[in-house]
Design a protein around this motif. Structure first.
Motif, PDB file in Angstrom:
ATOM      1  N   LYS A  54       0.809  -1.223   0.000  1.00 20.15           N
ATOM      2  CA  LYS A  54       0.000   0.000   0.000  1.00 20.15           C
ATOM      3  C   LYS A  54       0.845   1.278   0.000  1.00 20.15           C
ATOM      4  O   LYS A  54       0.452   2.274  -0.590  1.00 20.15           O
ATOM      5  CB  LYS A  54      -1.014   0.006   1.140  1.00 20.15           C
ATOM      6  CG  LYS A  54      -0.430  -0.084   2.530  1.00 20.15           C
ATOM      7  CD  LYS A  54      -1.536  -0.239   3.565  1.00 20.15           C
ATOM      8  CE  LYS A  54      -0.992  -0.134   4.972  1.00 20.15           C
ATOM      9  NZ  LYS A  54       0.135  -1.048   5.284  1.00 20.15           N
ATOM     10  N   TYR A  99       2.827   6.097  14.066  1.00 18.98           N
ATOM     11  CA  TYR A  99       2.812   5.112  15.155  1.00 18.98           C
ATOM     12  C   TYR A  99       4.209   4.542  15.385  1.00 18.98           C
ATOM     13  O   TYR A  99       4.610   4.258  16.512  1.00 18.98           O
ATOM     14  CB  TYR A  99       1.797   3.999  14.853  1.00 18.98           C
ATOM     15  CG  TYR A  99       0.378   4.517  14.891  1.00 18.98           C
ATOM     16  CD1 TYR A  99      -0.281   4.682  16.101  1.00 18.98           C
ATOM     17  CD2 TYR A  99      -0.273   4.905  13.721  1.00 18.98           C
ATOM     18  CE1 TYR A  99      -1.567   5.198  16.141  1.00 18.98           C
ATOM     19  CE2 TYR A  99      -1.558   5.421  13.748  1.00 18.98           C
ATOM     20  CZ  TYR A  99      -2.200   5.564  14.963  1.00 18.98           C
ATOM     21  OH  TYR A  99      -3.466   6.089  15.015  1.00 18.98           O
ATOM     22  N   ILE A 146      -7.890   4.505   7.869  1.00 19.19           N
ATOM     23  CA  ILE A 146      -8.082   5.809   7.212  1.00 19.19           C
ATOM     24  C   ILE A 146      -9.510   5.921   6.659  1.00 19.19           C
ATOM     25  O   ILE A 146     -10.199   6.914   6.899  1.00 19.19           O
ATOM     26  CB  ILE A 146      -7.040   6.030   6.080  1.00 19.19           C
ATOM     27  CG1 ILE A 146      -5.611   5.810   6.609  1.00 19.19           C
ATOM     28  CG2 ILE A 146      -7.185   7.435   5.491  1.00 19.19           C
ATOM     29  CD1 ILE A 146      -5.224   6.650   7.789  1.00 19.19           C
TER      30      ILE A 146
HETATM   31  O1   DC Z   1       1.937   0.424   8.113  1.00 17.12           O
HETATM   32  P1   DC Z   1       3.015   0.098   9.137  1.00 17.12           P
HETATM   33  O2   DC Z   1       3.438  -1.325   9.120  1.00 17.12           O
HETATM   34  O3   DC Z   1       4.175   1.042   9.057  1.00 17.12           O
HETATM   35  O4   DC Z   1       2.309   0.382  10.568  1.00 17.12           O
HETATM   36  C1   DC Z   1       2.934   0.067  11.783  1.00 17.12           C
HETATM   37  C2   DC Z   1       1.854  -0.226  12.814  1.00 17.12           C
HETATM   38  O5   DC Z   1       1.130   0.972  13.103  1.00 17.12           O
HETATM   39  C3   DC Z   1       0.809  -1.238  12.374  1.00 17.12           C
HETATM   40  O6   DC Z   1       1.147  -2.553  12.765  1.00 17.12           O
HETATM   41  C4   DC Z   1      -0.455  -0.783  13.027  1.00 17.12           C
HETATM   42  C5   DC Z   1      -0.246   0.684  13.293  1.00 17.12           C
HETATM   43  N1   DC Z   1      -1.065   1.560  12.443  1.00 17.12           N
HETATM   44  C6   DC Z   1      -2.346   1.801  12.857  1.00 17.12           C
HETATM   45  O7   DC Z   1      -2.783   1.260  13.858  1.00 17.12           O
HETATM   46  N2   DC Z   1      -3.129   2.668  12.167  1.00 17.12           N
HETATM   47  C7   DC Z   1      -2.678   3.265  11.064  1.00 17.12           C
HETATM   48  N3   DC Z   1      -3.475   4.127  10.414  1.00 17.12           N
HETATM   49  C8   DC Z   1      -1.370   2.994  10.594  1.00 17.12           C
HETATM   50  C9   DC Z   1      -0.581   2.113  11.307  1.00 17.12           C
END
Ligand code: DC
Length: 229
Positions: free
Chosen positions: A27, A49, A133
């Protein structure tokens, strides 16, 4: 905690594209390219995060400690998003833990909405990628994509990415870590990872990057009424 989401942006004309999905589904690549092609701002919300998790770990904190994690989230500054340890595997796992705390999510909500609905001059809007989102951060997005791929394919891609960065890992371990992260991200009580009812699911398991991008661009153009690029 109550929903602190601001409503002041509800009627702006911003083009907001929501790209959600599990880890390593592709994504980020897709969202970044959509943003460049359509001249929109790109925000990788996972990095927010991750920044909370990285700061917490660097200070010797425990990601399970909601109070300390919330304090870190409330005092986060833009420079924290440029930390060079954000992509480390340990930080990703800790990000998944801190992101389950409701107050952490609440503390980061308005920043994400401001990026989406108050883009800088010259930009018509934004593409945000993450887990919630389309459902929580920008439910009013004109296009919502839920980008996914089979666990095995995502593990293969993540493994390759790690090897490419010089990080030796066993494939089976990468797969187990992803499985654990999927379970945590989708089972949490607050803003779990899920496709919005009006999202289009794009399974990239058997798609090359170019085909996935073309399909995503078509969906966004149709849904948001964008003609030129
Ligand atoms: O997309 P990523 O792997 O970089 O995200 C890391 C962590 O952050 C993912 O395991 C869950 C959290 N996250 C979230 O809870 N809500 C979001 N909108 C983006 C990421």
């Amino acid at each position: 905690m109550t929903d602190t989401r601001s409503t002041e942006y509800l009627h702006t004309g911003s083009i907001v594209v929501a790209v959600d999905g599990p880890a390593a589904a592709g994504k980020g690549t897709l969202a970044r390219r959509l943003a460049t092609t359509l001249n929109l701002v790109y925000l990788d919300t996972g990095s927010i995060y991750r920044a909370v998790a990285a700061k917490l770990l660097a200070a010797g904190g425990d990601p399970n400690d909601a109070e300390t994690a919330t304090e870190v989230a409330r005092t986060l500054v833009s420079d924290d998003l440029g930390r060079d340890d954000l992509r480390a595997e340990g930080v990703g796992a800790a990000a998944s833990i801190v992101s389950a705390h409701q107050d952490v999510r609440a503390a980061l909500l308005d920043f994400q909405r401001a990026v989406a609905f108050d883009p800088p001059p010259g930009r018509a809007g934004a593409v945000l990628d993450g887990r919630d989102i389309g459902t929580v951060v920008c439910p009013e997005a004109c296009a919502k994509l839920f980008v996914t791929a089979s666990l095995e394919e995502r593990a293969r891609r993540r493994h390759e990415e790690l090897l490419g960065r010089g990080e030796e890992r066993i494939y089976a371990r990468v797969l187990e870590d992803l499985k654990e992260r999927d379970a945590r991200d989708s089972a949490r009580a607050t803003a779990p990872m899920t496709a919005a009812a009006d999202a289009v699911t794009l399974d990239t398991s058997d798609l090359d990057v170019e085909t996935a991008f073309r399909k995503a661009l078509d969906i966004v153009r149709t849904r948001c009424g964008v003609t030129a690029a």
